[in-house]
Design a protein around this motif. Sequence first.
Motif, PDB file in Angstrom:
ATOM      1  N   MET A 235       0.815  -1.197   0.000  1.00 27.64           N
ATOM      2  CA  MET A 235       0.000   0.000   0.000  1.00 27.64           C
ATOM      3  C   MET A 235       0.864   1.269   0.000  1.00 27.64           C
ATOM      4  O   MET A 235       0.399   2.291  -0.456  1.00 27.64           O
ATOM      5  N   GLN A 236       2.084   1.159   0.507  1.00 29.46           N
ATOM      6  CA  GLN A 236       2.959   2.340   0.548  1.00 29.46           C
ATOM      7  C   GLN A 236       3.270   2.850  -0.856  1.00 29.46           C
ATOM      8  O   GLN A 236       3.311   4.061  -1.079  1.00 29.46           O
ATOM      9  N   SER A 237       3.500   1.930  -1.811  1.00 25.19           N
ATOM     10  CA  SER A 237       3.813   2.383  -3.165  1.00 25.19           C
ATOM     11  C   SER A 237       2.585   3.029  -3.813  1.00 25.19           C
ATOM     12  O   SER A 237       2.713   4.011  -4.535  1.00 25.19           O
TER      13      SER A 237
ATOM     14  N   LYS B 253       0.202   4.619  -2.160  1.00 24.92           N
ATOM     15  CA  LYS B 253       0.075   5.922  -1.506  1.00 24.92           C
ATOM     16  C   LYS B 253       1.066   6.918  -2.114  1.00 24.92           C
ATOM     17  O   LYS B 253       0.715   8.060  -2.412  1.00 24.92           O
ATOM     18  N   HIS B 254       2.286   6.479  -2.314  1.00 30.20           N
ATOM     19  CA  HIS B 254       3.321   7.354  -2.890  1.00 30.20           C
ATOM     20  C   HIS B 254       2.915   7.825  -4.289  1.00 30.20           C
ATOM     21  O   HIS B 254       3.012   9.018  -4.601  1.00 30.20           O
TER      22      HIS B 254
ATOM     23  N   GLU C 106      -0.002  10.266  -4.111  1.00 30.03           N
ATOM     24  CA  GLU C 106       0.464  11.562  -3.602  1.00 30.03           C
ATOM     25  C   GLU C 106       1.135  12.364  -4.706  1.00 30.03           C
ATOM     26  O   GLU C 106       0.872  13.563  -4.851  1.00 30.03           O
TER      27      GLU C 106
ATOM     28  N   VAL D 183      -5.550   5.218   2.614  1.00 29.41           N
ATOM     29  CA  VAL D 183      -4.625   5.821   1.655  1.00 29.41           C
ATOM     30  C   VAL D 183      -5.235   7.079   1.052  1.00 29.41           C
ATOM     31  O   VAL D 183      -4.602   8.141   1.036  1.00 29.41           O
TER      32      VAL D 183
ATOM     33  N   ASP E   5      -5.549  10.035   3.454  1.00 31.38           N
ATOM     34  CA  ASP E   5      -4.296  10.578   3.985  1.00 31.38           C
ATOM     35  C   ASP E   5      -3.441  11.309   2.955  1.00 31.38           C
ATOM     36  O   ASP E   5      -2.335  11.736   3.262  1.00 31.38           O
TER      37      ASP E   5
END
Length: 98
Positions: free
Chosen positions: A1-3, A5-6, A9, A76, A79
Motif C-alpha cells: 500500500m505504501q507504493s 500511496k506514494h 500523492e 490511503v 491521507d
Amino acid sequence: MQSLKHELELICKRVEEAALEVEQKNGFNYLGIDTSINPALSREGSVAYAFESLLRKEFRFGGAGTLGIARALTSVVKDIPVKRVGYCGLMLPILEDL
C-alpha cells in the motif's frame, strides 16, 4: 500500500499545483481534489478485480481479506496531503460488472 500511496500523492500534488496556478492566474477558486477511488467500466478499471489482485489466489472479492483491503485503500485516499473536497473514499458500486 505504501507504493500506491506514494504514487497517488505524486499525482494529486501535481494536479493541485496546476490547479493553484490556474487559480492565481485566472482568479478561479480552487476548492480541492476528490481523492476517491472509483471504478471504470472495463475489467482493467474494476475495483473488484483490483481487490482480487491484492488477495491470495484462492480468495475472491467479498471473501476473506476484502474488508481489510477496503480499510487500507480508504486510509490511503484519506491521507493524501492535498486540499480535499468531496467524498474522498472508496466507491464500490453495486452494479459493477464482474
